[in-house]
Scaffold this motif. Sequence first.
Motif, PDB file in Angstrom:
ATOM      1  N   GLY A  50       0.837  -1.178  -0.119  1.00  0.00           N
ATOM      2  CA  GLY A  50      -0.019   0.112   0.066  1.00  0.00           C
ATOM      3  C   GLY A  50       0.713   1.114   0.167  1.00  0.00           C
ATOM      4  O   GLY A  50       0.694   2.250  -0.467  1.00  0.00           O
ATOM      5  N   LEU A  51       1.857   1.159   0.715  1.00  0.00           N
ATOM      6  CA  LEU A  51       2.899   2.247   0.738  1.00  0.00           C
ATOM      7  C   LEU A  51       3.622   2.585  -0.717  1.00  0.00           C
ATOM      8  O   LEU A  51       3.749   3.904  -1.081  1.00  0.00           O
ATOM      9  CB  LEU A  51       3.876   2.207   1.960  1.00  0.00           C
ATOM     10  N   PHE A  52       3.995   1.484  -1.558  1.00  0.00           N
ATOM     11  CA  PHE A  52       4.399   1.740  -2.646  1.00  0.00           C
ATOM     12  C   PHE A  52       3.348   2.558  -3.703  1.00  0.00           C
ATOM     13  O   PHE A  52       3.732   3.089  -4.435  1.00  0.00           O
ATOM     14  CB  PHE A  52       4.923   0.367  -3.303  1.00  0.00           C
ATOM     15  N   LEU A  53       2.028   2.112  -3.465  1.00  0.00           N
ATOM     16  CA  LEU A  53       1.245   2.986  -4.477  1.00  0.00           C
ATOM     17  C   LEU A  53       1.214   4.348  -3.967  1.00  0.00           C
ATOM     18  O   LEU A  53       1.022   5.219  -4.835  1.00  0.00           O
ATOM     19  CB  LEU A  53      -0.140   2.226  -4.127  1.00  0.00           C
ATOM     20  N   ILE A  54       1.319   4.590  -2.613  1.00  0.00           N
ATOM     21  CA  ILE A  54       1.379   6.123  -2.333  1.00  0.00           C
ATOM     22  C   ILE A  54       2.504   6.899  -2.818  1.00  0.00           C
ATOM     23  O   ILE A  54       2.398   8.032  -3.302  1.00  0.00           O
ATOM     24  CB  ILE A  54       1.055   6.055  -0.750  1.00  0.00           C
ATOM     25  N   LEU A  55       3.678   6.053  -2.640  1.00  0.00           N
ATOM     26  CA  LEU A  55       4.885   6.523  -3.231  1.00  0.00           C
ATOM     27  C   LEU A  55       4.655   7.002  -4.518  1.00  0.00           C
ATOM     28  O   LEU A  55       5.274   7.943  -5.364  1.00  0.00           O
ATOM     29  CB  LEU A  55       5.974   5.583  -2.755  1.00  0.00           C
ATOM     30  N   TYR A  56       4.232   5.947  -5.474  1.00  0.00           N
ATOM     31  CA  TYR A  56       4.072   6.051  -6.843  1.00  0.00           C
ATOM     32  C   TYR A  56       3.165   7.300  -7.299  1.00  0.00           C
ATOM     33  O   TYR A  56       3.241   7.879  -8.137  1.00  0.00           O
ATOM     34  CB  TYR A  56       3.581   4.877  -7.603  1.00  0.00           C
ATOM     35  N   ALA A  57       1.927   7.313  -6.437  1.00  0.00           N
ATOM     36  CA  ALA A  57       1.177   8.625  -6.664  1.00  0.00           C
ATOM     37  C   ALA A  57       1.857   9.871  -6.447  1.00  0.00           C
ATOM     38  O   ALA A  57       1.627  10.849  -7.183  1.00  0.00           O
ATOM     39  CB  ALA A  57       0.183   8.485  -5.416  1.00  0.00           C
ATOM     40  N   ALA A  58       2.748   9.978  -5.518  1.00  0.00           N
ATOM     41  CA  ALA A  58       3.505  11.340  -5.152  1.00  0.00           C
ATOM     42  C   ALA A  58       4.593  11.305  -6.443  1.00  0.00           C
ATOM     43  O   ALA A  58       4.802  12.389  -6.798  1.00  0.00           O
ATOM     44  CB  ALA A  58       4.422  11.056  -4.205  1.00  0.00           C
ATOM     45  N   TYR A  59       4.933  10.175  -6.892  1.00  0.00           N
ATOM     46  CA  TYR A  59       6.038  10.485  -8.221  1.00  0.00           C
ATOM     47  C   TYR A  59       5.224  10.949  -9.367  1.00  0.00           C
ATOM     48  O   TYR A  59       5.683  11.831  -9.978  1.00  0.00           O
ATOM     49  CB  TYR A  59       6.599   8.800  -8.531  1.00  0.00           C
ATOM     50  N   LEU A  60       3.959  10.326  -9.695  1.00  0.00           N
ATOM     51  CA  LEU A  60       2.985  10.553 -10.849  1.00  0.00           C
ATOM     52  C   LEU A  60       2.889  12.567 -10.527  1.00  0.00           C
ATOM     53  O   LEU A  60       2.934  13.017 -11.568  1.00  0.00           O
ATOM     54  CB  LEU A  60       1.844   9.944 -10.997  1.00  0.00           C
ATOM     55  N   LEU A  61       2.499  12.740  -9.295  1.00  0.00           N
ATOM     56  CA  LEU A  61       2.375  14.329  -9.207  1.00  0.00           C
ATOM     57  C   LEU A  61       3.448  15.027  -9.276  1.00  0.00           C
ATOM     58  O   LEU A  61       3.537  16.023 -10.231  1.00  0.00           O
ATOM     59  CB  LEU A  61       2.059  14.342  -7.692  1.00  0.00           C
TER      60      LEU A  61
END
Length: 438
Positions: free
Chosen positions: A163-174
């Motif tokens: 779950g944390l990796f998905l949040i990390l990737y969300a920050a990356y896309l932003l």
Amino acid sequence: MKLIDFIKAYWPELALTALLILDLFVRILPVAPMIVLLVGLQFIRLDINSNIFLCLQCLPVFTGAALNTMGISGLGGFAYILGAALIIYGFVTGKTKFAKNGLWSIIPVVAVLLYFTISMLLSSGGDFAGQKLGMTIKAMLFTWVSFLVLFSNFKKVNTDLLGLFLILYAAYLLRLSIDANTISGPAGLFDFAFMRVQTIETLGYIPDVYYISYQFPGAYVLQGIGIFLMRYRRSRAIPAFLFALGLVIILYAGARQMIISIFLVLLLWVLLTFKRTGIMIGAALILLLPVIYAASTALSTLFESTVEEGYVEGGGRGLWLLAGVQLFLDSPVFGVGFGRYNLLGNYDTYPHNLFVEILCELGVVGFLFLLAIFGIMLFLGRRYFKRYIYYFAGLFFMSMASGGMFDNIVLFSLVFAAISFIPYKPKTKDESKRLQTR
């Protein structure tokens, strides 16, 4: 696990997330090439089944966005091939198993896709139906397999880290959107919705060039939180921390339905977690909304039209929703046909609401058919619904205002694959309690 222990255990992912958010303002990171670091860290830190899940569900978007920003197109889909290779490797080595009950869920998957196909073949109009069917089939099969792997091997998966990796990737896309969308980034700490506002100003509502949708960061934040909350935990501070972190990402992205969705998921979590005091805390959160709305100029501007004109007109979905309703009224029994929805002759679009889309394209008959299959599968996996209720809620709230069937079909995949939990039958009441709360 306490919050401090959580931060110590997952400091690389949290540090990178914080660094990417900080770089929204300083913009010194070579963000596109950073995908190599993130993917490498993903494969080092996560188990094989988590990597399969990401490869089949999300990694094509992340890698594709980074490579496209560097001028390299058409390679994001290799993540699907990698995911398939990992499944074969995991199956041969015994690291990946498929629950027998879960494999039976291929029946409703085929039934739904077959109904879509028949509806398309028996109808006419436009040239988008075939493309939409292909996109829907692809999305359903890949997401169904990924959920099947996740649920069948649930005991082996570190859902906290996944779950944390998905949040990390969300920050990356932003952060990547500043380069990909050729926008300037936030002008200040409270420049919420900069991604949405600047992307529309620079590229328009329907860009002709490659860009990262401002819907994406929020969508992956909600899925990350949903996966993280699949396990029961005594600590309430950790989920609250992740909700706050995810909200920051969503606010900067500026997709209104994502902001509303994370608030609703938070409200659901509060009501189910705090029990007796949950209603009071939930009421306090609701009463706090007008204060936040009035205090934040950015949020007031973002939601101004919705507040003043209502969801249909002010939310920017009015024409699409009303067109879907009219198409349903014209063909209420069987609908206009799968992929035949159109707005003023444009078929390459959707009504931005899952219920309206099903009703206008498949009619009452199709709606009842899908509802029956969905209800049966939900009933069969009812025992474990609370495991994925937050994931389900996030997807459901998004489907009410965003995406077409090729996006929202993941709701069906999730519920169908959830019966993979069933083979883990406890022998005693104590074992049953441990299984439900692990």
